[in-house]
Motif scaffolding. Structure first.
Motif, PDB file in Angstrom:
ATOM      1  N   GLY A 290      21.469  29.167  30.698  1.00  0.00           N
ATOM      2  CA  GLY A 290      22.343  29.741  29.685  1.00  0.00           C
ATOM      3  C   GLY A 290      22.820  28.699  28.695  1.00  0.00           C
ATOM      4  N   PHE A 291      23.555  29.170  27.689  1.00  0.00           N
ATOM      5  CA  PHE A 291      24.045  28.289  26.632  1.00  0.00           C
ATOM      6  C   PHE A 291      25.465  28.664  26.250  1.00  0.00           C
ATOM      7  CE2 PHE A 291      19.455  28.686  26.065  1.00  0.00           C
ATOM      8  CZ  PHE A 291      19.080  27.351  26.054  1.00  0.00           C
ATOM      9  N   LEU A 292      26.245  27.645  25.928  1.00  0.00           N
ATOM     10  CA  LEU A 292      27.566  27.859  25.341  1.00  0.00           C
ATOM     11  C   LEU A 292      27.373  28.437  23.942  1.00  0.00           C
ATOM     12  CD1 LEU A 292      30.668  27.283  25.488  1.00  0.00           C
ATOM     13  CD2 LEU A 292      30.169  25.036  24.499  1.00  0.00           C
ATOM     14  N   THR A 293      28.050  29.533  23.643  1.00  0.00           N
ATOM     15  CA  THR A 293      27.866  30.165  22.327  1.00  0.00           C
ATOM     16  C   THR A 293      29.103  30.078  21.441  1.00  0.00           C
ATOM     17  OG1 THR A 293      28.468  32.325  23.242  1.00  0.00           O
ATOM     18  CG2 THR A 293      26.123  31.782  23.163  1.00  0.00           C
ATOM     19  N   SER A 294      30.296  30.011  22.034  1.00  0.00           N
ATOM     20  CA  SER A 294      31.471  29.887  21.168  1.00  0.00           C
ATOM     21  C   SER A 294      32.669  29.333  21.929  1.00  0.00           C
ATOM     22  CB  SER A 294      31.838  31.227  20.535  1.00  0.00           C
ATOM     23  OG  SER A 294      32.419  32.086  21.479  1.00  0.00           O
ATOM     24  N   VAL A 295      33.598  28.792  21.159  1.00  0.00           N
ATOM     25  CA  VAL A 295      34.875  28.294  21.673  1.00  0.00           C
ATOM     26  C   VAL A 295      35.952  28.817  20.733  1.00  0.00           C
ATOM     27  CG1 VAL A 295      36.249  26.263  22.234  1.00  0.00           C
ATOM     28  CG2 VAL A 295      33.762  26.178  22.479  1.00  0.00           C
ATOM     29  N   LYS A 296      37.038  29.329  21.303  1.00  0.00           N
ATOM     30  CA  LYS A 296      38.133  29.840  20.474  1.00  0.00           C
ATOM     31  C   LYS A 296      39.471  29.359  21.025  1.00  0.00           C
ATOM     32  CE  LYS A 296      36.095  34.133  18.787  1.00  0.00           C
ATOM     33  NZ  LYS A 296      36.171  35.600  18.856  1.00  0.00           N
ATOM     34  N   ASN A 297      40.427  29.283  20.112  1.00  0.00           N
ATOM     35  CA  ASN A 297      41.826  29.016  20.487  1.00  0.00           C
ATOM     36  C   ASN A 297      41.965  27.824  21.433  1.00  0.00           C
ATOM     37  OD1 ASN A 297      42.556  31.315  19.002  1.00  0.00           O
ATOM     38  ND2 ASN A 297      42.107  32.629  20.768  1.00  0.00           N
ATOM     39  N   LEU A 298      41.236  26.783  21.113  1.00  0.00           N
ATOM     40  CA  LEU A 298      41.282  25.576  21.935  1.00  0.00           C
ATOM     41  C   LEU A 298      42.536  24.775  21.582  1.00  0.00           C
ATOM     42  CD1 LEU A 298      39.372  24.004  23.965  1.00  0.00           C
ATOM     43  CD2 LEU A 298      38.639  22.692  21.980  1.00  0.00           C
ATOM     44  N   THR A 299      43.320  24.421  22.587  1.00  0.00           N
ATOM     45  CA  THR A 299      44.493  23.571  22.384  1.00  0.00           C
ATOM     46  C   THR A 299      44.335  22.334  23.251  1.00  0.00           C
ATOM     47  OG1 THR A 299      45.879  25.505  21.966  1.00  0.00           O
ATOM     48  CG2 THR A 299      47.005  23.453  22.482  1.00  0.00           C
ATOM     49  N   ILE A 300      44.482  21.179  22.610  1.00  0.00           N
ATOM     50  CA  ILE A 300      44.260  19.907  23.293  1.00  0.00           C
ATOM     51  C   ILE A 300      45.616  19.205  23.410  1.00  0.00           C
ATOM     52  CG2 ILE A 300      43.101  17.667  23.112  1.00  0.00           C
ATOM     53  CD1 ILE A 300      41.388  20.095  21.117  1.00  0.00           C
ATOM     54  N   HIS A 301      46.030  18.919  24.617  1.00  0.00           N
ATOM     55  CA  HIS A 301      47.379  18.397  24.840  1.00  0.00           C
ATOM     56  C   HIS A 301      47.447  16.876  24.899  1.00  0.00           C
ATOM     57  CE1 HIS A 301      48.904  22.436  25.425  1.00  0.00           C
ATOM     58  NE2 HIS A 301      47.859  22.687  26.194  1.00  0.00           N
ATOM     59  N   ARG A 302      46.319  16.226  25.034  1.00  0.00           N
ATOM     60  CA  ARG A 302      46.275  14.762  24.905  1.00  0.00           C
ATOM     61  C   ARG A 302      44.886  14.407  24.391  1.00  0.00           C
ATOM     62  NH1 ARG A 302      46.595  11.978  30.777  1.00  0.00           N
ATOM     63  NH2 ARG A 302      45.498  10.321  29.698  1.00  0.00           N
ATOM     64  N   PRO A 303      44.773  13.357  23.590  1.00  0.00           N
ATOM     65  CA  PRO A 303      43.508  13.131  22.887  1.00  0.00           C
ATOM     66  C   PRO A 303      42.365  12.633  23.752  1.00  0.00           C
ATOM     67  CG  PRO A 303      45.129  11.458  22.263  1.00  0.00           C
ATOM     68  CD  PRO A 303      45.860  12.470  23.095  1.00  0.00           C
ATOM     69  N   TRP A 304      42.660  11.827  24.745  1.00  0.00           N
ATOM     70  CA  TRP A 304      41.593  11.173  25.509  1.00  0.00           C
ATOM     71  C   TRP A 304      41.841  11.326  27.008  1.00  0.00           C
ATOM     72  CZ3 TRP A 304      38.058   9.615  22.111  1.00  0.00           C
ATOM     73  CH2 TRP A 304      38.480   9.270  20.824  1.00  0.00           C
ATOM     74  N   LEU A 305      40.761  11.243  27.763  1.00  0.00           N
ATOM     75  CA  LEU A 305      40.834  11.259  29.221  1.00  0.00           C
ATOM     76  C   LEU A 305      39.996  10.104  29.763  1.00  0.00           C
ATOM     77  CD1 LEU A 305      40.166  15.063  29.801  1.00  0.00           C
ATOM     78  CD2 LEU A 305      42.381  13.890  29.912  1.00  0.00           C
ATOM     79  N   PRO A 306      40.388   9.557  30.908  1.00  0.00           N
ATOM     80  CA  PRO A 306      39.558   8.497  31.486  1.00  0.00           C
ATOM     81  C   PRO A 306      38.271   9.088  32.075  1.00  0.00           C
ATOM     82  CG  PRO A 306      41.400   9.026  32.936  1.00  0.00           C
ATOM     83  CD  PRO A 306      41.610   9.815  31.686  1.00  0.00           C
ATOM     84  N   ALA A 307      37.177   8.380  31.903  1.00  0.00           N
ATOM     85  CA  ALA A 307      35.928   8.785  32.559  1.00  0.00           C
ATOM     86  C   ALA A 307      36.044   8.520  34.053  1.00  0.00           C
ATOM     87  CB  ALA A 307      34.763   8.008  31.963  1.00  0.00           C
ATOM     88  N   GLU A 308      35.139   9.082  34.793  1.00  0.00           N
ATOM     89  CA  GLU A 308      35.064   8.851  36.245  1.00  0.00           C
ATOM     90  C   GLU A 308      36.337   9.296  36.969  1.00  0.00           C
ATOM     91  OE1 GLU A 308      32.401   8.109  37.734  1.00  0.00           O
ATOM     92  OE2 GLU A 308      31.128   6.927  36.399  1.00  0.00           O
ATOM     93  N   THR A 309      37.099  10.183  36.362  1.00  0.00           N
ATOM     94  CA  THR A 309      38.336  10.660  36.964  1.00  0.00           C
ATOM     95  C   THR A 309      38.229  12.159  37.213  1.00  0.00           C
ATOM     96  OG1 THR A 309      39.580   8.956  35.803  1.00  0.00           O
ATOM     97  CG2 THR A 309      40.846  10.811  36.643  1.00  0.00           C
ATOM     98  N   GLU A 310      38.731  12.583  38.375  1.00  0.00           N
ATOM     99  CA  GLU A 310      38.583  13.989  38.742  1.00  0.00           C
ATOM    100  C   GLU A 310      39.472  14.896  37.898  1.00  0.00           C
ATOM    101  OE1 GLU A 310      39.885  16.102  42.653  1.00  0.00           O
ATOM    102  OE2 GLU A 310      37.843  15.356  42.929  1.00  0.00           O
ATOM    103  N   LEU A 311      38.855  15.921  37.340  1.00  0.00           N
ATOM    104  CA  LEU A 311      39.559  16.953  36.587  1.00  0.00           C
ATOM    105  C   LEU A 311      39.514  18.242  37.398  1.00  0.00           C
ATOM    106  CD1 LEU A 311      37.790  16.295  33.163  1.00  0.00           C
ATOM    107  CD2 LEU A 311      40.065  15.493  33.839  1.00  0.00           C
ATOM    108  N   ARG A 312      40.536  19.065  37.225  1.00  0.00           N
ATOM    109  CA  ARG A 312      40.559  20.382  37.869  1.00  0.00           C
ATOM    110  C   ARG A 312      40.304  21.424  36.780  1.00  0.00           C
ATOM    111  NH1 ARG A 312      42.988  22.539  42.643  1.00  0.00           N
ATOM    112  NH2 ARG A 312      43.734  24.668  42.379  1.00  0.00           N
ATOM    113  N   VAL A 313      39.263  22.202  36.960  1.00  0.00           N
ATOM    114  CA  VAL A 313      38.811  23.130  35.933  1.00  0.00           C
ATOM    115  C   VAL A 313      38.952  24.556  36.467  1.00  0.00           C
ATOM    116  CG1 VAL A 313      36.914  23.758  34.406  1.00  0.00           C
ATOM    117  CG2 VAL A 313      37.118  21.400  35.218  1.00  0.00           C
ATOM    118  N   ALA A 314      39.767  25.360  35.812  1.00  0.00           N
ATOM    119  CA  ALA A 314      39.984  26.747  36.247  1.00  0.00           C
ATOM    120  C   ALA A 314      39.512  27.695  35.156  1.00  0.00           C
ATOM    121  CB  ALA A 314      41.464  26.982  36.526  1.00  0.00           C
TER     122      ALA A 314
END
Lengths: 153, 125
Positions: A90-114
């Motif tokens: 499959g493919f990502l087709t669109s993104v809407k209403n994206l809000t970014i609360h901090r500009p950068w994240l460290p690589a190699e760090t665990e993120l929780r994705v819901a």
């Protein structure tokens, strides 16, 4: 006596194995919680990913692990329905209403994705998503992806 | 400037870039092994890096109102990016075209990174 039916939560890690992403493009690392109306995975950007620079990654790029988590959710639902899947395409087709609360994240760090599904029609699936780093919300929005597989048994 | 995304023209209203990636480029590694496609977020990353170069300062996203990926971008497929100058609020509109037509478009908001945080984007164009 029949075998007890597997729970949807049993399919999370098997569903990750159906992602076509390999090497530094595979961002989802584990399924944490799986349900008909939600999916939670862990993810990280490896330092050899093309979008990582100076040990960090721009937060808007977490749309990608969100899209992968949505794909894992679709695959888990399909496995639960006994659909014969070798790989999810499959493919990502669109993104809407994206809000970014901090500009950068460290690589190699665990993120929780819901992710939470918000509708499926003709191969197109919409999801709301949230990305957390150490319990802090860093990014949220809505994405749509198109899946080429037939996901009904 | 990243040789994959080169500024080819700037006007009072917009920047234009030429985008082309070779088949073995790192952006295609693992995405996908049998069907290399430039990830949608990779398109946005290349665009944002090029825009930072054109503006002369690092920028980061604060919002995206709507971004659409209409057709997959394949290796060795030259594209042209058009990015409007950020407005006073940092809002940017972009389009990516190839010979196949419109490949992606959208609208997002940027802010200057680090010590330039409070400066308006339009001061740099």
């Amino acid at each position: 006596m029949s075998e007890p039916r597997s729970k949807l939560s049993d399919f999370g890690d098997a569903a990750i194995g159906l992602l076509p992403h390999r090497g530094p493009a595979r961002l989802v690392t584990a399924a944490i919680e799986t349900g008909a109306e939600f999916m939670v995975c862990t993810a990280r950007f490896p330092s050899d990913n093309a979008m990582v620079s100076n040990g960090r990654v721009a937060t808007y790029l977490t749309v990608e692990p969100a899209a992968q988590t949505a794909a894992v959710h679709l695959a888990a639902l399909a496995l639960d329905r006994n659909v014969d899947l070798q790989e999810l395409s499959g493919f990502l087709t669109s993104v809407k209403n994206l809000t970014i609360h901090r500009p950068w994240l460290p690589a190699e760090t665990e993120l929780r994705v819901a992710v939470k599904p918000r509708g499926h029609a003709r191969g197109l699936s919409k999801y709301l998503f949230e990305i957390h780093l150490h319990d802090a919300l860093v990014c949220e929005g809505e994405l749509s992806s198109f899946v080429q597989n037939e996901l009904k048994s | 400037m990243d040789p994959r995304c080169i500024e080819i023209e700037r006007t009072d209203a917009e920047f234009r870039y030429r985008l082309e990636l070779a088949e073995g480029d790192a952006y295609f590694e693992g995405h996908f092994p049998d069907q290399p496609v430039l990830p949608g977020v990779g398109q946005l990353h290349l665009l944002t890096q090029a825009l930072s170069q054109s503006l002369g300062q690092a920028v980061h996203w604060t919002k995206a109102h709507s971004v659409r990926f209409r057709k997959p971008i394949l290796p060795e497929s030259p594209c042209e990016l058009t990015v409007q100058h950020p407005d006073a609020e940092g809002e940017v509109r972009f389009q990516i075209h190839s010979e196949e037509g419109l490949m992606a478009d959208g609208r997002f908001t940027i802010a200057a990174t680090a010590q330039d945080q409070g400066q308006k984007m339009t001061d740099h164009v």
